[in-house]
Every structure is written in structure tokens, then in C-alpha cells.
Design a protein around this motif. Structure first.
Motif, PDB file in Angstrom:
ATOM      1  N   PHE A 697       0.828  -1.209   0.000  1.00 25.58           N
ATOM      2  CA  PHE A 697       0.000   0.000   0.000  1.00 25.58           C
ATOM      3  C   PHE A 697       0.861   1.258   0.000  1.00 25.58           C
ATOM      4  CE2 PHE A 697      -2.403   3.354   2.142  1.00 25.58           C
ATOM      5  CZ  PHE A 697      -3.629   3.306   1.490  1.00 25.58           C
ATOM      6  N   TYR A 698       1.965   1.219   0.705  1.00 22.41           N
ATOM      7  CA  TYR A 698       2.804   2.409   0.840  1.00 22.41           C
ATOM      8  C   TYR A 698       3.992   2.424  -0.120  1.00 22.41           C
ATOM      9  CZ  TYR A 698       0.141   3.830   4.929  1.00 22.41           C
ATOM     10  OH  TYR A 698      -0.870   4.247   5.751  1.00 22.41           O
ATOM     11  N   GLU A 699       4.038   1.464  -1.038  1.00 23.20           N
ATOM     12  CA  GLU A 699       5.097   1.482  -2.051  1.00 23.20           C
ATOM     13  C   GLU A 699       4.678   2.460  -3.162  1.00 23.20           C
ATOM     14  OE1 GLU A 699       7.027  -1.544  -5.355  1.00 23.20           O
ATOM     15  OE2 GLU A 699       6.351  -2.390  -3.444  1.00 23.20           O
ATOM     16  N   ARG A 700       5.179   3.691  -3.091  1.00 24.28           N
ATOM     17  CA  ARG A 700       4.726   4.758  -3.982  1.00 24.28           C
ATOM     18  C   ARG A 700       5.816   5.167  -4.971  1.00 24.28           C
ATOM     19  NH1 ARG A 700       0.121   6.911  -1.210  1.00 24.28           N
ATOM     20  NH2 ARG A 700      -0.576   5.161   0.082  1.00 24.28           N
ATOM     21  N   GLY A 701       5.370   5.631  -6.124  1.00 24.35           N
ATOM     22  CA  GLY A 701       6.276   6.197  -7.100  1.00 24.35           C
ATOM     23  C   GLY A 701       6.434   7.688  -6.883  1.00 24.35           C
ATOM     24  N   PHE A 702       7.036   8.354  -7.849  1.00 18.87           N
ATOM     25  CA  PHE A 702       7.268   9.794  -7.722  1.00 18.87           C
ATOM     26  C   PHE A 702       5.965  10.577  -7.651  1.00 18.87           C
ATOM     27  CE2 PHE A 702       6.692   9.067 -12.201  1.00 18.87           C
ATOM     28  CZ  PHE A 702       6.002  10.175 -12.654  1.00 18.87           C
ATOM     29  N   ASP A 703       4.883   9.981  -8.213  1.00 20.84           N
ATOM     30  CA  ASP A 703       3.582  10.656  -8.205  1.00 20.84           C
ATOM     31  C   ASP A 703       2.712  10.241  -7.014  1.00 20.84           C
ATOM     32  OD1 ASP A 703       3.200   8.076  -8.990  1.00 20.84           O
ATOM     33  OD2 ASP A 703       2.226   8.542 -10.903  1.00 20.84           O
ATOM     34  N   ASN A 704       3.318   9.516  -6.060  1.00 20.68           N
ATOM     35  CA  ASN A 704       2.643   9.080  -4.833  1.00 20.68           C
ATOM     36  C   ASN A 704       1.501   8.101  -5.104  1.00 20.68           C
ATOM     37  OD1 ASN A 704       2.608   9.123  -1.990  1.00 20.68           O
ATOM     38  ND2 ASN A 704       0.847  10.506  -1.988  1.00 20.68           N
ATOM     39  N   PRO A 706       0.475   4.104  -5.536  1.00 24.04           N
ATOM     40  CA  PRO A 706       0.958   2.731  -5.321  1.00 24.04           C
ATOM     41  C   PRO A 706       0.559   1.831  -6.504  1.00 24.04           C
ATOM     42  CG  PRO A 706      -1.031   3.097  -4.058  1.00 24.04           C
ATOM     43  CD  PRO A 706      -0.738   4.392  -4.743  1.00 24.04           C
ATOM     44  N   ARG A 707       1.351   1.827  -7.538  1.00 23.40           N
ATOM     45  CA  ARG A 707       0.930   1.207  -8.796  1.00 23.40           C
ATOM     46  C   ARG A 707       0.730  -0.305  -8.681  1.00 23.40           C
ATOM     47  NH1 ARG A 707       0.757   4.812 -12.717  1.00 23.40           N
ATOM     48  NH2 ARG A 707       1.767   6.821 -12.320  1.00 23.40           N
ATOM     49  N   LYS A 708       1.513  -0.983  -7.866  1.00 29.66           N
ATOM     50  CA  LYS A 708       1.301  -2.418  -7.692  1.00 29.66           C
ATOM     51  C   LYS A 708      -0.008  -2.687  -6.963  1.00 29.66           C
ATOM     52  CE  LYS A 708       6.189  -3.759  -7.749  1.00 29.66           C
ATOM     53  NZ  LYS A 708       7.297  -4.401  -6.989  1.00 29.66           N
ATOM     54  N   TRP A 709      -0.333  -1.826  -5.998  1.00 26.86           N
ATOM     55  CA  TRP A 709      -1.613  -1.962  -5.297  1.00 26.86           C
ATOM     56  C   TRP A 709      -2.768  -1.714  -6.266  1.00 26.86           C
ATOM     57  CZ3 TRP A 709      -2.783  -3.061  -0.115  1.00 26.86           C
ATOM     58  CH2 TRP A 709      -4.115  -2.867   0.266  1.00 26.86           C
ATOM     59  N   VAL A 710      -2.642  -0.692  -7.096  1.00 24.04           N
ATOM     60  CA  VAL A 710      -3.694  -0.381  -8.063  1.00 24.04           C
ATOM     61  C   VAL A 710      -3.851  -1.518  -9.061  1.00 24.04           C
ATOM     62  CG1 VAL A 710      -4.436   1.214  -9.867  1.00 24.04           C
ATOM     63  CG2 VAL A 710      -3.419   2.109  -7.773  1.00 24.04           C
ATOM     64  N   SER A 711      -2.752  -2.167  -9.404  1.00 28.13           N
ATOM     65  CA  SER A 711      -2.835  -3.332 -10.290  1.00 28.13           C
ATOM     66  C   SER A 711      -3.661  -4.442  -9.652  1.00 28.13           C
ATOM     67  CB  SER A 711      -1.424  -3.835 -10.607  1.00 28.13           C
ATOM     68  OG  SER A 711      -1.476  -4.997 -11.408  1.00 28.13           O
TER      69      SER A 711
END
Length: 881
Positions: A697-704, A706-711
């Protein structure tokens, strides 16, 4: 359409679900007068369409209709629990006159009214994948219905499921008519006292303020039915709720003609008093059938949603004996053909049983009327008909008087087959005739308005009309990750805001200190990972499992970099002190400093709280004792809003879990030690949170984002939405239950019931000669081994006495076996009759295909066969050899 309604009530004026349209102090003053009357506003002609829309529950799942009533008076809409009837009776004349001159509002009314009329006036019937539309009616019986916030005539999942079924039946244009009871005291409202203990109140209904209408005759007099309970007459009035295109008829015994004890039959839902419960179920079943007769509605199929309604089958037997001159056996065979049954609970306490003395009190005259002994009558409700000590079970009655039966998930059907195997003592467990039709939820009712707008843009408008179409949900990949995440984040923010308002109201009701009330405005973090747990607090649901290791839980919640928070809600049955103790324990934890502001318990769980929670949480936690969760539809609702399920592999999650769309607690292991099971599974929950869910949940990219969570969210939407919606469920019932039942009923009811007389006569003949059937010889080509690809020829010689080969179905029951010759899997091959042998035996033959290596086995099974017999298992006749 899945709209959340802001709570609580800001102007100090509150309405219960059933209140009068007056502030509370004035209402108390009015109670002192002998004569009370209500003054309602005069609704001008331009606003008249609102009156019609308000009387149809279509408004509750149409986002445009909801916005219309919100705009009329946003505060009053909240105060009335989103009840448009009470809203229109309570709104000030000044506001009405203002809105009647608002051209924008009038244009909005016109648009919504056109949409409403197009929906309700569509005359075509259900015709999907059929040669012609359905031309028969289905009567749906249920003890409770969860339809919308202002109609709390439900207690939990069973009722909400029934409500979602009616909504989908309406959307699909299924010819359904529904039957239930009008509980003016509802189930109960929950209040948690200072010690954390649940107490109950029962607000009384004022039907004039609800979207309910009396069913009247040509002279305007409300129609009613009459029943006799233990030799005493009872009158029940008929009311109707319009659920889109579906009429829901409700019976109400609170009439001047009835004594107080009979008025109380429909006062509260699910009384703990056994005799009152029996009266309720007699009213639902027998009274429901008489209601249909009073309104001249003639269904071809009767669907009993749980055993509460099983007396409907008995009343139809009595009716056929009286109207058609049938014998009891003929009438029973006819009723079986028309009846289908859904069982919802694998918990023994959820299946009502009644002592013989109580049954004699209420069915003595009935048994005399239909011409059977009381022992024969009691046998209808007993697993073992010969056990005279066994009580009368409503589930057994429904199973014995139905041609089709189902559990509400694949696992639940397996559990149900084991639970009720004594009803069919000669059948292997896998052949017990209880199939599965997995529950589903009404998608437009539960998807957030924010997410529905997103779906409209990227999936097209068909997602709400045809949610069971897999191709539609494959398009979730078209939704930009940033938009999906931000939309869900807004829903979480809305949940947090709702929790703060709700807790503030709870504290004000308890007269808490001002400082404590003020702290409610800072509860929870709108950006933190939020877990939801909401359900009935029965002990098997293990509501406090998460607190098995409070120290470890506190570390998870109070991680400064990765904070986590939990929202609880739910009720225990008024008589379930163990369930209440679980609630008390959770409340005590919420007061500990380490959990303050991190764990919240919301009082008086209802559909609006449920809506906020399933739309706003990130993880939906479900940890019942398997296999006691029959289905569990709340997790479906959360998943359709993008939440991840963290659940025991029980109920629907056994089918829904795919490995990349949520988490499973364990892998379906079985335990003998409950304490050890709780330890292992709670530890599993902590491990998943610490090692997988929270970091993801808290693994965020530069745009904040969480793309793996969204996947994972997209995987969840893609797999859950098309498979676990109530449109799919309703179509399954139509295809597997309603159509086969109606087809047979149409045949046997022709020509003054000649078909049923023929079927019953044939059954009587077969039953009288069945015990003489013998399997005299079984021979096959390779007695020790065969080669893959061979077809193993089998020949069976059977003595049928005076029966003919066409009276039976003889099958080879074959498959792989273990070292003890128990079947690991099985298939059937129908044997064909090749004539008779010299000694008078009939010779049947067939071939077993040898498709794989290993140890295989077969046995021979003989069942009765008739063109008008939907299921041969309903006869209880079987021979093995």
C-alpha cells in the motif's frame, strides 16, 4: 446508484426510521392530547412527479433520483434517513414553493421522471438467451428484505441478499412477485452503553411515512387475509412496496380485529420466543399463499428463500386437495414440482426446529383436513421419519417439498450436503441433491457515486445494466491508474469524514465531555490504510480475532511511516450474550491509549454505514470459523469498489480468490483445536499485514501512486464484478430452477391435473414394487486390468418384477478410487436395455471409457425414471449394486 448519504443530523432535529415529521420535543407534547393530526405541505403540480417516484424504490439505486431529493432539501434528506415520502411530508411549504419556481430543478424533475417512466413502463419480459420471453410468474418468499435505508425490515445478510435479488429481477424484467412480513418494530436499533455493552431499542413504524402503500379493493377498502391459529381467527392486512417493476407484498397483523398477542406477530423481526417464531412462519408461508389467492395471482414457481417460508408448500398442498380434489400424495407431488428452495446457513441454530407439542397445537386441524396421520405429518419435517423423538425442522420440510435446492456458494453446498445427508440415507454424499448458486450483489446499489462516474467514462454505460458481462470488466485496464487511485482515495476520505460525524453523534447521545466530543473531529487519517470489519457479531465470525496479540497489532497500527486504522461495525442478536461480549471487548480496546483514534466502532450498523464502509476501506477483513460462512456478500461489495479482501477461504472467497486479487488467511487447513486455530490464523493475518499488504500500500512512485496496489485493485474488479453480481445470480436461478420447474408444472397441471394424477399413480406403483428390484448379475470384459484407450464393456442383469425397463434409469457410477475403493471422482454412463434374458431379467449394457491410468472402479445405480419427474432423488428410491 451507490450514493453515500452524509450523516448525522446537523440541526439538532433527528428522525428515526419510522418517526413523525416533527421535532422530538413537540412530538412528546402532542402525545398528551387525545387527538393528533399531521399537517403536510401542499405539493404544487410541477412537483407532483416527486410523489410518484418516492413510492417506488427505484429511487434508491438511481443516482439521478437520489440527487433530485437531495437537492430539494439536503439537510432534511439526511434527517429522514433518505426517505423521500417522509421528506415530502416534512418539508416546509416555503421551500416547496421556492423549488416549484426553480426552472433548473423543474428541468431536473422532468429528466428523472422520463427516465423513471421508461424504466417502469417497459412491458417486455425476461428473454435473454431464450426462444421466447418468460410467460409465467415466480413467487419469492423471504422473512426479511434489506432494500433501502428507510425500510429496516431486515436483520442482516439474508435480507440484503433478498433485496438485491428483487432489484436485479426488476432490472432484468423477471416476472417475480415477492412475499414478506411488515415488521413495524423492525429488528432493533443498537446502543452501546458506557461499559461497552449492547442494548436494544425498537422504534415503531408509522407506515404513512414510508414508501409503502395499502392494497385496496375497488371500494378503497384495504384488502386482508384470514388465518386460523390454534383454532383462533387472525386478520392480516396487505401492503405493497414497489421495487422497480417488482411488487413486494407484506402482511401485517397489527389490526383492530386482533388480540395483542396476534398483533405482536409482526411487531419485531426474529423473536426469540419459539411459539411467536412459529406464528410468524405460519403467517409468512400459509398467509403468503392466501395473499396470492386473495389477489388472484397464480405463480407457476414458488421460491422459498430459507426455511422460514416452508409452510407455503403445506398451504399449497391443502389448496390443491380442496380445489382440485387431489389426494394428499397427488397434491404433494404437484407442489414439489412447483417448489424450489435456497438454504442460507450452515449453522444448526439457524435452522428452525419446533417440538411436537407446539406443532400439534397449530397443525392438528390442518392434518385432519388433508387426511394424513400426525406421525406422517411430523415425518415431513424429520431427517429420519421413523425417529419420533426428532423435532420438526423447517429446512427439512423445505428440502422434502422442493424439486430443486441450493446452497449459496460452492463450499456451502458441500457443507449442506453433509449437513442434510440423513434426508437421503441411501445416496453418496456427492449425490445429495443440493447444488450451488452463489450469491451476488446488486452492483448499482453498492458502487460509490465517484467510482460509478469513473466506470461510465471508461467502461461505458452498460456496466450497471449488464454487470455480468466479462468483456465489460476487461476494460478496467483502460482506467488510468492515477484516476482509479484518486477516486478511491476520495471515497476513503468520505468514510473518514462520515466516521467523525457518526462518532460525534454517538458521544453527544452519551452526553460525553466536550473535549471528548471535540476529539471526534480528528479521528482516523484520511490517507492511512484503512481496514473494515462489519457484520453480525455471531461468535463463529470471530470479531475479536484481530486482538489475539494486542501488542503486535498496536505496532502495526502505530507505525509512523506506514499507519493503519480499523473501522468496526455490527450487531449481536439480542439474546446472544457471547456476541455482545465480543463487542464489549472490542469497545474496551478502542479506549486504550495505544488504539485511541486508530480503532473505531460504529454503533447501529445499517445499510448506510455498510455503504460508506465497503466504498471507503482499502482492505475488507473476514475471518469466520470455516466452513460456517455460507457466502458473505459484504466482501463482494467491497471488492467491487476496489478494496482488497483479506479473508479465510470460506463462503464466496473460495471461488473469488485468484491469488492476485486479495489475500487468503491460510489455505483451507482444518483444525481440531479451536484455540490453536485462532493462534495460527491470527498470526497469519499479522504476517500478511506486516509483510505484504502494508508495504504494498505504501510502495509509492514519484507521483505518490501505489501502482502495484492499483494493479491488484484492477485484478479484483476484473475477477469479482462479472461473477458475483445479483444479475448473474438471478439468471442462474432462472436457467437452473425456474424454467425446468415451470416446464414440468405446465405439463402435469393440464387437463384438470391429469398429469399429476398420472405421475402420482406411477410413483405409487413404483414405490410398491421397488423393494423387489434385484441386480442379479454384473459382468465386464477385463476383470483385472485394461489399457488406456479401451472401452470396458459392462452388462447388468436386473430383476424388475412387474415394472418395465422404461420405469427405471440404470447407470454406471464410475471413476478413480483410493486404496479403500472410495471414489475420488465420478462420472455416470447411462446403460441401455437390450431386452430380457431367458430367466426374465432385463439386460442393460454400456461401456466405460478408460481415459487414464490408475485404479478405477464402478458400481451400478438404479433410479426411478419418468418424463415428468424433475429429480429422481425426490422419491428417495435407489438401488446400488
Amino acid at each position: 446508484m451507490g450514493v453515500r448519504f452524509k450523516e448525522p443530523y446537523p440541526r439538532g432535529r433527528q428522525f428515526s426510521h419510522f418517526s413523525t415529521p416533527y421535532p422530538f420535543p413537540l412530538f412528546l407534547q402532542m402525545k398528551k392530547f387525545q387527538r393528533v393530526f399531521t399537517v403536510v405541505p401542499s405539493i404544487p403540480e410541477p412537483l407532483q412527479p416527486l410523489q410518484e417516484i418516492a413510492q417506488n424504490l427505484w429511487f434508491s439505486w438511481n443516482k439521478n433520483a437520489i440527487k433530485l431529493f437531495q437537492r430539494l432539501d439536503p439537510v432534511l434528506w439526511r434527517e429522514t434517513h433518505h426517505n423521500p415520502v417522509l421528506l415530502l411530508r416534512s418539508i416546509s411549504q416555503k421551500r416547496v414553493d421556492e423549488m416549484a419556481k426553480d426552472e433548473g430543478f423543474l428541468a431536473q424533475i422532468e429528466r428523472v421522471y422520463v427516465e423513471f417512466e421508461q424504466y417502469v413502463k417497459t412491458e417486455s419480459s425476461y428473454e435473454f438467451h431464450l426462444e421466447k420471453p418468460l410467460d409465467f410468474q415466480i413467487a419469492y418468499f423471504s422473512a426479511e428484505y434489506g432494500l433501502t435505508d428507510c425500510l429496516p425490515i431486515y436483520s442482516g445478510g439474508l435480507g440484503v441478499l433478498a433485496g438485491d435479488f428483487l432489484k436485479s429481477a426488476s432490472d432484468l424484467r423477471l416476472p417475480v412477485v415477492a412475499i414478506g412480513l411488515l415488521y413495524k418494530g423492525g429488528f432493533f436499533s443498537q446502543y452501546i452503553d458506557e461499559s461497552g455493552w449492547q442494548t436494544e431499542t425498537y422504534p415503531e413504524a408509522e407506515v404513512d411515512n414510508l414508501p409503502i402503500s395499502p392494497v385496496s379493493d375497488a371500494n378503497g377498502k384495504q384488502r386482508n387475509i384470514e388465518l386460523h391459529l390454534a383454532g383462533r381467527s387472525i386478520i392480516a392486512r396487505i401492503w405493497m412496496i414497489q421495487v422497480g417493476r417488482i411488487p413486494l407484498y407484506l402482511l401485517d397483523t397489527d389490526t383492530p380485529e386482533n388480540s395483542q398477542e396476534f398483533k405482536d406477530i409482526t411487531r419485531h423481526l426474529y423473536s426469540g420466543d419459539r411459539e411467536l417464531r412459529l406464528r410468524q412462519e405460519i403467517l409468512l408461508g400459509k398467509g403468503g399463499v392466501r395473499l396470492l389467492e386473495e389477489l388472484e395471482i397464480k405463480p407457476s414457481v414458488f421460491h422459498m428463500n430459507e426455511g422460514h417460508a416452508a409452510f407455503a408448500a403445506l398451504e399449497r398442498i391443502r389448496g390443491l386437495i380442496k380445489s382440485e380434489g387431489l389426494s394428499f400424495k397427488q397434491a404433494k407431488d404437484a407442489v414439489i414440482t412447483q417448489s424450489v428452495f435456497t438454504t442460507h446457513t450452515p449453522v444448526p441454530a439457524g435452522n428452525d426446529r419446533f417440538d411436537r407439542s407446539l406443532m400439534e397445537k397449530y397443525f392438528h386441524h390442518y392434518v385432519q383436513e388433508i387426511g394424513i396421520s400426525f406421525d406422517e405429518f411430523m415425518a415431513l419435517g424429520r431427517e429420519n421419519p421413523k425417529d419420533h423423538k426428532e423435532t420438526f425442522c423447517m429446512t427439512v420440510l423445505a428440502l422434502k417439498l422442493s424439486c430443486k435446492a441450493n446452497g449459496v456458494s460452492e463450499l456451502h453446498s458441500e457443507v449442506s450436503r453433509d449437513m442434510w445427508k440423513k434426508v437421503w440415507p441411501d445416496l453418496p454424499l456427492r449425490e445429495i441433491p443440493i447444488t450451488h448458486i452463489t450469491n451476488g450483489v446488486h452492483v448499482p446499489s453498492w458502487i460509490s457515486i465517484e467510482l460509478s462516474a469513473l466506470y461510465d467514462r471508461y467502461l461505458g454505460l452498460q456496466w450497471s445494466e449488464d454487470p455480468d458481462q466479462t468483456k465489460i470488466w476487461e476494460n478496467v485496464d483502460n482506467i488510468p491508474e492515477s484516476e482509479l487511485w484518486r477516486t478511491h482515495s476520495r471515497c476513503r476520505e468520505a468514510l473518514v469524514a462520515f466516521v467523525r460525524r457518526k462518532v460525534r453523534l454517538q458521544l453527544l447521545q452519551k452526553e460525553a465531555h466536550k473535549s471528548e466530543v471535540k476529539q471526534a473531529d480528528t479521528l482516523l487519517d484520511p490517507k492511512a490504510l484503512t481496514i473494515g470489519f462489519a457484520r453480525r457479531f455471531a461468535t463463529y465470525k470471530r470479531g475479536d480475532l484481530l486482538f489475539s496479540d494486542p501488542e503486535r497489532l498496536a505496532k502495526i497500527l502505530n507505525n509512523e511511516k506506514f499507519p493503519v486504522q480499523i473501522v468496526f461495525a455490527g450487531k449481536a442478536h439480542p439474546l446472544d450474550n457471547q456476541g455482545k461480549e465480543i463487542i464489549r471487548r472490542i469497545i474496551s480496546f478502542t479506549k486504550e491509549k495505544r488504539f485511541q483514534g486508530k480503532i473505531i466502532f460504529l454503533e447501529d450498523y445499517n445499510m448506510n454505514i455498510a455503504r460508506f464502509m465497503v466504498q471507503g476501506v482499502d482492505i475488507w477483513l473476514n475471518n469466520p470459523l470455516p466452513p460456517l460462512e455460507a457466502c458473505g456478500t459484504s466482501g463482494m461489495k467491497a471488492a467491487m469498489n476496489g478494496a482488497m479482501n483479506l479473508s479465510i477461504l470460506d463462503g464466496w472467497w473460495c471461488e473469488g480468490y485468484k491469488g492476485d486479487n486479495g489475500w487468503s488467511i491460510g489455505r483451507g487447513e482444518k483444525f481440531e483445536d479451536r484455540a490453536y486455530q485462532d493462534e495460527v490464523e491470527s498470526r497469519n493475518i499479522y504476517n500478511i499485514l506486516e509483510q505484504e499488504a502494508v508495504p504494498l500500500f505504501y510502495e509509492r512512485g514519484f507521483d505518490n501512486i501505489p501502482r502495484k496496489w492499483v494493479s491488484m485493485m484492477k485484478n479484483c474488479l476484473r475477477t469479482v464484478c462479472p461473477n458475483f453480481n445479483s444479475h448473474r445470480m438471478a439468471q442462474d436461478y432462472t436457467r437452473l430452477f425456474y424454467l425446468p420447474s415451470e416446464e414440468k408444472w405446465k405439463v402435469i397441471s393440464r387437463d384438470s391435473m391429469s398429469g399429476v394424477k398420472d405421475l402420482s399413480g406411477w410413483l405409487g406403483n413404483v414405490e410398491s414394487k421397488w423393494n423387489a428390484i434385484q441386480i442379479n448379475k454384473i459382468s465386464y470384459e477385463a476383470e483385472k486390468s485394461a489399457i488406456v484407450g479401451d472401452n470396458l464393456g459392462v452388462q447388468v442383469e436386473v430383476f424388475l418384477k412387474d415394472l418395465q425397463a422404461d420405469d427405471v434409469s440404470i447407470d454406471l457410477y464410475h471413476g478413480r478410487v483410493d486404496s479403500k475403493a472410495n471414489f475420488l471422482d465420478r462420472e455416470f454412463i447411462h446403460l441401455t436395455c437390450g431386452g430380457s434374458s431367458e430367466n426374465g431379467n432385463f439386460v442393460f449394457s454400456g461401456e466405460v471409457p478408460c481415459l487414464g491410468t490408475g485404479k478405477h472402479g464402478f458400481t451400478v445405480r438404479i433410479l426411478p425414471k419418468h418424463d415428468n419427474l424433475i429429480s429422481p432423488y425426490q422419491t428417495g428410491l435407489i438401488v446400488w449394486g
